[in-house]
Scaffold this active site. Structure first.
Site, short mmCIF file in Angstrom:
data_model
loop_
_atom_site.label_atom_id
_atom_site.label_comp_id
_atom_site.label_asym_id
_atom_site.label_seq_id
_atom_site.Cartn_x
_atom_site.Cartn_y
_atom_site.Cartn_z
N GLY A 1 13.41 52.55 61.06
CA GLY A 1 13.99 53.50 60.13
C GLY A 1 14.89 52.83 59.12
N PRO B 1 18.16 51.75 56.81
CG PRO B 1 18.88 50.16 55.27
CD PRO B 1 17.76 51.06 55.59
N GLY B 2 21.32 52.58 58.27
CA GLY B 2 22.34 53.61 58.35
C GLY B 2 21.89 54.92 58.94
CB THR B 3 18.69 56.34 59.95
OG1 THR B 3 18.09 55.09 60.28
CG2 THR B 3 18.31 56.70 58.53
CE LYS C 1 17.34 50.80 61.91
NZ LYS C 1 17.85 51.49 60.70
CD GLU D 1 25.41 59.44 30.50
OE1 GLU D 1 24.58 60.03 31.20
OE2 GLU D 1 25.51 58.19 30.46
CG HIS E 1 20.24 60.26 30.38
ND1 HIS E 1 19.06 59.58 30.40
CD2 HIS E 1 21.21 59.31 30.28
CE1 HIS E 1 19.31 58.27 30.31
NE2 HIS E 1 20.61 58.09 30.23
CG ASP F 1 19.43 54.89 31.11
OD1 ASP F 1 19.94 55.06 32.22
OD2 ASP F 1 19.97 55.23 30.04
P1 ADP Z 1 21.59 51.60 61.67
O1 ADP Z 1 21.72 50.81 62.90
O2 ADP Z 1 20.37 52.48 61.65
O3 ADP Z 1 21.72 50.82 60.39
P2 ADP Z 1 24.05 52.72 62.55
O4 ADP Z 1 23.71 53.17 63.89
O5 ADP Z 1 24.79 51.44 62.44
O6 ADP Z 1 22.77 52.66 61.62
O7 ADP Z 1 24.84 53.87 61.81
C1 ADP Z 1 25.98 53.63 61.06
C2 ADP Z 1 26.95 54.76 61.23
O8 ADP Z 1 26.45 55.95 60.61
C3 ADP Z 1 27.15 55.15 62.66
O9 ADP Z 1 28.17 54.39 63.24
C4 ADP Z 1 27.54 56.61 62.57
O10 ADP Z 1 28.91 56.74 62.36
C5 ADP Z 1 26.81 57.08 61.34
N1 ADP Z 1 25.59 57.81 61.70
C6 ADP Z 1 24.33 57.47 61.38
N2 ADP Z 1 23.45 58.37 61.85
C7 ADP Z 1 24.17 59.29 62.49
C8 ADP Z 1 23.83 60.49 63.21
N3 ADP Z 1 22.57 60.91 63.34
N4 ADP Z 1 24.83 61.21 63.74
C9 ADP Z 1 26.11 60.82 63.63
N5 ADP Z 1 26.49 59.71 62.97
C10 ADP Z 1 25.55 58.95 62.40
ZN ZN Z 2 21.60 56.32 30.36
#
Ligand code: ADP
Ligand code: ZN
Length: 612
Positions: free
Chosen positions: A200, A202-204, A206, A423, A426, A500
């Site tokens: 997935g 980043p930041g989801t 995992k 702007e 746009h 742009d």
């Molecule tokens: P990844 O490993 O996918 O890059 P992380 O697990 O490090 O993402 O997520 C980063 C932060 O984002 C987590 O510490 C959390 O605080 C927040 N976060 C991401 N997804 C969720 C979720 N589904 N519910 C709650 N917090 C989340």
């Molecule tokens: Zn512009």
């Protein structure tokens, strides 16, 4: 402790030991010489006189040292010239008892000592140096020790902390079950999962999910980022892998979490530069370790990646990362839940609608949303407020999207006017074209790199993009430049459109080469794009088409952009009056919200319906 510290300790240890050795040595030497220093030193002639006068009863000769014992028992000592006998000084056996000691033994002992002591010293020194070098060495080998962060006991993260992600959690419950009660599975002869791949963006969440698995099962969590395996030295990665797996097995049942698996798990032989051998070795070691898992090892490897497409197929074979759990960007409802999780401990005004925040943040990851709640809290704190408002959230969203406001950046009146027209251009094009996202906000307050911005917000989360949508998006992007041309003339266009144009070109090129959206080139992809592993987003393109196709691609890209520009020109020349009014409003109040903006169009309502 780090390498430097370790070296320091070793060096100081060596110094201490050497000092002790020296001390012992010199003590030893002084004990030997003390036996002599107690005795008064006199000229040999005095002893000769004493013998003459009968005061001295006994003379002991040892090498060139003459020790005389007086009648009263006192001793004096003198040194005679070598090679001259005592009789020549007038000391004869008749006058005093003369004892000649055999010195060869003690002399030999002495010379042995004087030989051995330095050798001992030097040897000792070398020994310690070796030891410290070995220490440094084992530190270098210590690179081979995995730098995994370990949460023994409980990670304290549970599935409850992860908002949304219902399906991934369901799939992972089984892993938890196994870790908790492996016997149940063994007894039935069930295949135990060895590797789970979380796929997935980043930041989801995992990492969070992997921790939650460990937390729910109450097992230790060993976590390492794949990029940490790879160091300067070849072979380090492999030995780190070995070490990590060893530690996990010792603490089984356990979870090993490998983040960014794609950093090492890329297809072998596809690497770039010197790091590629190292990656290969590390990857091989991971495969070896996973194959070597005993049925009783009870260690499950969870890995995360956002590029499953580049992973070496060997990693995905049965018995390795054969389970895949796909983790998507959160949808609107999930976003709201994530926002709830992260505002639980924050004082939020009751009027705040997290649902609204969720609605205007499509495409945001869980990490982005956490970031927004944090920024909102910071903004409230900066205003010395005790409670977070909806406005804090809106401001936080913009900040996360485009960087902080830069009100201090001074623009000349002319620059301000150009920015306002740009702007407004746009915004007008976005508003009029049927397939572009509605305008959420226009601002001419500098933010991040941008002098102003128009924020288009999609009405819903979109998983598919259509050709018309791309075309209208490019037209909207062209809107800024076109408006400048329209109002200030083609010679006065500015650099304000740089970004742009870049985005427009990117979209057009992708339409042609990746999405098969050009009639002349047909439904084909052109070129293999590979992300360079260590340069982030830069692409290396492996061209797999002829020069003829290359120039055709260029033509098609140019055509898409020119068509889009013409469309924008038509819109802007039709709505030139409205555009100017919007620009004036912007100059007066800097920001136009969606409803304020739409009022300029009450008569010319949006043409056509949304078509996709
Ligand atoms: P990844 O490993 O996918 O890059 P992380 O697990 O490090 O993402 O997520 C980063 C932060 O984002 C987590 O510490 C959390 O605080 C927040 N976060 C991401 N997804 C969720 C979720 N589904 N519910 C709650 N917090 C989340
Ligand atoms: Zn512009």
């Amino acid at each position: 402790m780090d390498g430097k510290e370790l070296m320091k300790i070793n060096v100081s240890k060596v110094i201490i030991y050497v000092l002790i050795l020296l001390l012992v040595g010199s003590l030893f030497a002084s004990v030997i010489s003390m036996r002599n220093t107690e005795i008064k030193e006199v000229p040999i002639s005095e002893i000769a006189q004493g013998v003459e006068s009968g005061e001295i009863k006994e003379v002991t000769v040892r090498d060139n040292t003459v020790t005389a014992t007086q009648q009263d028992g006192d001793q004096v000592r003198a040194t005679k010239e070598p090679g001259i006998s005592l009789t020549e000084y007038g000391i004869t056996p008749e006058k005093a008892r003369i004892e000649v000691q055999d010195t060869s033994g003690s002399a030999a002992w002495f010379s042995i000592l004087s030989l051995v002591l330095p050798i001992l010293l030097i040897g000792g020194f070398i020994w310690f140096m070796m030891r410290s070098a070995q220490g440094a060495n084992s530190k270098a080998m210590g690179f081979g020790k995995s730098t995994a962060r370990v949460f023994m006991g409980n990670t304290k993260v549970t599935f409850k902390d992860v908002a949304g992600q219902v399906e991934p959690k369901q799939e992972l419950v089984e892993v938890v079950e196994f870790l908790k009660n492996p016997k149940k599975f063994h007894d039935l002869g069930a295949e135990i999962p060895r590797g789970v791949l979380l796929v997935g963006p980043p930041g989801t969440g995992k990492t969070m999910l992997a921790k939650a698995v460990a937390g729910e099962a109450g097992v230790p969590f060993f976590s390492i980022s794949a990029s940490e395996f790879v160091e300067m030295f070849v072979g380090v990665g492999a030995s780190r892998v070995r070490d990590l797996f060893l530690r996990a097995k010792r603490n089984a049942p356990a979870i090993i979490f490998i983040d960014e698996l794609d950093a090492i798990g890329r297809q072998r032989g596809a690497g770039l530069g010197g790091s590629h051998d190292e990656r290969e070795q590390t990857l091989n070691q991971i495969l070896v370790e996973m194959d070597g898992f005993d049925t009783n090892d009870n260690v499950i490897v969870v890995a995360a990646t956002n590029r499953p497409d580049v992973l070496d197929p060997a990693l995905l074979r049965p018995g390795r990362f054969d389970r895949r759990v796909v983790i998507d960007l959160p949808d609107r409802i999930e976003r709201e839940e994530i926002l709830k999780v992260h505002t639980k401990k924050k004082p939020v005004e009751t009027e705040v609608s997290l649902g609204r925040v969720a609605a205007i943040t499509p495409g945001f990851s869980g990490a982005d949303l956490r970031n927004i709640t944090n920024e909102a809290a910071i903004l409230a704190a900066r205003d010395n407020r005790k409670i977070i408002t909806q406005k804090d959230f809106s401001e936080a969203i913009e900040k996360v999207m485009m960087g902080p406001e830069r009100r201090s950046r001074m623009l000349s009146d002319q620059e301000k006017r150009v920015t306002a027209i740009h702007e407004a251009g746009h915004a007008v094009v976005s508003h009029i074209l049927p397939n572009s996202d509605p305008v959420q906000k226009i601002s001419i307050i500098s933010r991040g790199m941008a002098l102003g911005y128009t924020w288009n917000m999609p009405l819903e989360d979109r998983r598919l993009q259509s050709k018309v949508r791309f075309e209208d998006e490019i037209s909207s992007l062209m809107g800024g430049r076109v408006a400048e041309e329209e109002f200030f003339g083609g010679d006065n266009i500015t650099t304000g459109a740089q970004n742009d144009l870049k985005r427009a070109t990117e979209i057009a090129r992708k339409m042609v080469t990746e999405f098969g959206m050009s009639d002349r080139l047909g439904p084909q992809t052109y070129g293999n794009h590979e992300e360079m592993p260590f340069l982030g987003k830069d692409y290396v393109e492996h061209r797999n088409y002829s020069d003829k196709i290359a120039s055709l691609i260029d033509e098609e890209v140019a055509k898409i952009i020119n068509n889009a520009k013409t469309k924008a020109q038509n819109v802007i020349s039709t709505h030139k009056k409205t555009l100017e009014k919007i620009a004036d409003a912007l100059l007066a109040q800097e920001v136009l919200e969606a409803d304020e903006f739409e009022q300029f169009f009450t008569k010319t309502s949006k043409q056509g319906a949304v078509a996709s």
